[in-house]
Design a protein around this motif. Sequence first.
Motif, mmCIF file in Angstrom:
data_model
loop_
_atom_site.group_PDB
_atom_site.id
_atom_site.type_symbol
_atom_site.label_atom_id
_atom_site.label_comp_id
_atom_site.label_asym_id
_atom_site.label_seq_id
_atom_site.Cartn_x
_atom_site.Cartn_y
_atom_site.Cartn_z
ATOM 1 N N GLU A 165 51.599 41.273 26.935
ATOM 2 C CA GLU A 165 50.235 41.598 27.339
ATOM 3 C C GLU A 165 49.386 40.340 27.466
ATOM 4 O O GLU A 165 48.595 40.190 28.402
ATOM 5 N N ARG A 166 49.568 39.398 26.521
ATOM 6 C CA ARG A 166 48.781 38.164 26.585
ATOM 7 C C ARG A 166 49.161 37.346 27.811
ATOM 8 O O ARG A 166 48.292 36.808 28.509
ATOM 9 N N LEU A 167 50.479 37.252 28.060
ATOM 10 C CA LEU A 167 50.920 36.500 29.231
ATOM 11 C C LEU A 167 50.447 37.153 30.527
ATOM 12 O O LEU A 167 50.064 36.461 31.472
ATOM 13 N N PHE A 168 50.490 38.466 30.545
ATOM 14 C CA PHE A 168 50.051 39.174 31.751
ATOM 15 C C PHE A 168 48.562 38.925 32.010
ATOM 16 O O PHE A 168 48.134 38.727 33.147
ATOM 17 N N GLU A 169 47.754 38.921 30.951
ATOM 18 C CA GLU A 169 46.328 38.656 31.094
ATOM 19 C C GLU A 169 46.087 37.256 31.638
ATOM 20 O O GLU A 169 45.182 37.040 32.442
ATOM 21 N N LEU A 170 46.907 36.278 31.194
ATOM 22 C CA LEU A 170 46.751 34.906 31.672
ATOM 23 C C LEU A 170 47.115 34.790 33.148
ATOM 24 O O LEU A 170 46.530 33.990 33.891
ATOM 25 N N GLU A 171 48.117 35.585 33.578
ATOM 26 C CA GLU A 171 48.610 35.459 34.942
ATOM 27 C C GLU A 171 47.866 36.312 35.958
ATOM 28 O O GLU A 171 47.794 35.961 37.139
ATOM 29 N N LYS A 172 47.338 37.440 35.511
ATOM 30 C CA LYS A 172 46.863 38.409 36.505
ATOM 31 C C LYS A 172 45.633 37.927 37.277
ATOM 32 O O LYS A 172 45.492 38.235 38.466
ATOM 33 N N ASN A 173 44.743 37.146 36.612
ATOM 34 C CA ASN A 173 43.556 36.670 37.329
ATOM 35 C C ASN A 173 43.942 35.741 38.471
ATOM 36 O O ASN A 173 43.385 35.829 39.579
ATOM 37 N N ASP A 174 44.921 34.844 38.206
ATOM 38 C CA ASP A 174 45.387 33.972 39.284
ATOM 39 C C ASP A 174 46.053 34.779 40.392
ATOM 40 O O ASP A 174 45.885 34.477 41.576
ATOM 41 N N GLU A 175 46.820 35.802 40.012
ATOM 42 C CA GLU A 175 47.486 36.626 41.014
ATOM 43 C C GLU A 175 46.478 37.404 41.851
ATOM 44 O O GLU A 175 46.649 37.550 43.064
ATOM 45 N N ILE A 176 45.405 37.881 41.205
ATOM 46 C CA ILE A 176 44.359 38.613 41.941
ATOM 47 C C ILE A 176 43.698 37.704 42.965
ATOM 48 O O ILE A 176 43.495 38.077 44.126
ATOM 49 N N GLU A 177 43.364 36.473 42.539
ATOM 50 C CA GLU A 177 42.742 35.524 43.459
ATOM 51 C C GLU A 177 43.686 35.190 44.617
ATOM 52 O O GLU A 177 43.265 35.077 45.764
ATOM 53 N N LYS A 178 44.976 35.032 44.283
ATOM 54 C CA LYS A 178 45.962 34.717 45.310
ATOM 55 C C LYS A 178 46.046 35.825 46.353
ATOM 56 O O LYS A 178 46.034 35.574 47.565
ATOM 57 N N ARG A 179 46.099 37.071 45.894
ATOM 58 C CA ARG A 179 46.204 38.208 46.820
ATOM 59 C C ARG A 179 44.920 38.374 47.617
ATOM 60 O O ARG A 179 44.948 38.730 48.800
ATOM 61 N N LEU A 180 43.784 38.109 46.973
ATOM 62 C CA LEU A 180 42.502 38.224 47.657
ATOM 63 C C LEU A 180 42.420 37.189 48.794
ATOM 64 O O LEU A 180 41.994 37.499 49.902
ATOM 65 N N ASN A 181 42.868 35.953 48.512
ATOM 66 C CA ASN A 181 42.853 34.903 49.532
ATOM 67 C C ASN A 181 43.807 35.234 50.675
ATOM 68 O O ASN A 181 43.538 34.936 51.830
#
Length: 212
Positions: free
Chosen positions: A190-206
Amino acid sequence: MGLLSRLKDISTGKVKAFLDEAERPEEMIPQLLNELQSQQQALRNAEAKSLTAVRAAQRRLEETMGRALRLERGAELALKKGEEETAREALREQLKVEQVVPRQREQVEQAQKILDDVRERGNALKAQIALVKEKEVQLKTRPEPALSPDRTEPLLKKVAEMEERVLTEEAEAEANREVNQNLRKRSLDERLFELEKNDEIEKRLNQIKTGN
């Protein structure tokens, strides 16, 4: 699947050897046939339940994958409408949904394996019943034996020599180990997912913005 655990140790060869070595096999055949046919009916019921489990697991997986796709399309639509925060929220939810997919795929594979095992044992049991019936026909030409005391102990238990209690304890121990491992992993995941998901969201948004 205690039934499968028991039947895996009851091969056709063992049934044949058991009858060949018995002093009065003709006395045992009716009881043995009754037990085998009871097990056959139990396997038919197990096959129906296993097939239902496979279809249910497949349906859950399809629904999850469909929801992930709808969220992705929703994010694209929200961004076209100028609602960037809504797009971010949709992508955030998509990541959560996608995290469930591998586990659901594994559930489908496990359910299918159980169904395959049930069908395999059903075919083996069918062969064993045919063997016992053939032996019964062969013995009909022999003189009628003297009656012996009734044997109430299940013959399949003698053939298999398996104890359900041991199998159950092993299954429970394995389940407890798996649960404990999952509990230890969950917090870190869960901690790792929280660290990664914001970057993944920005990547998909871009990617949506640039059309890549």
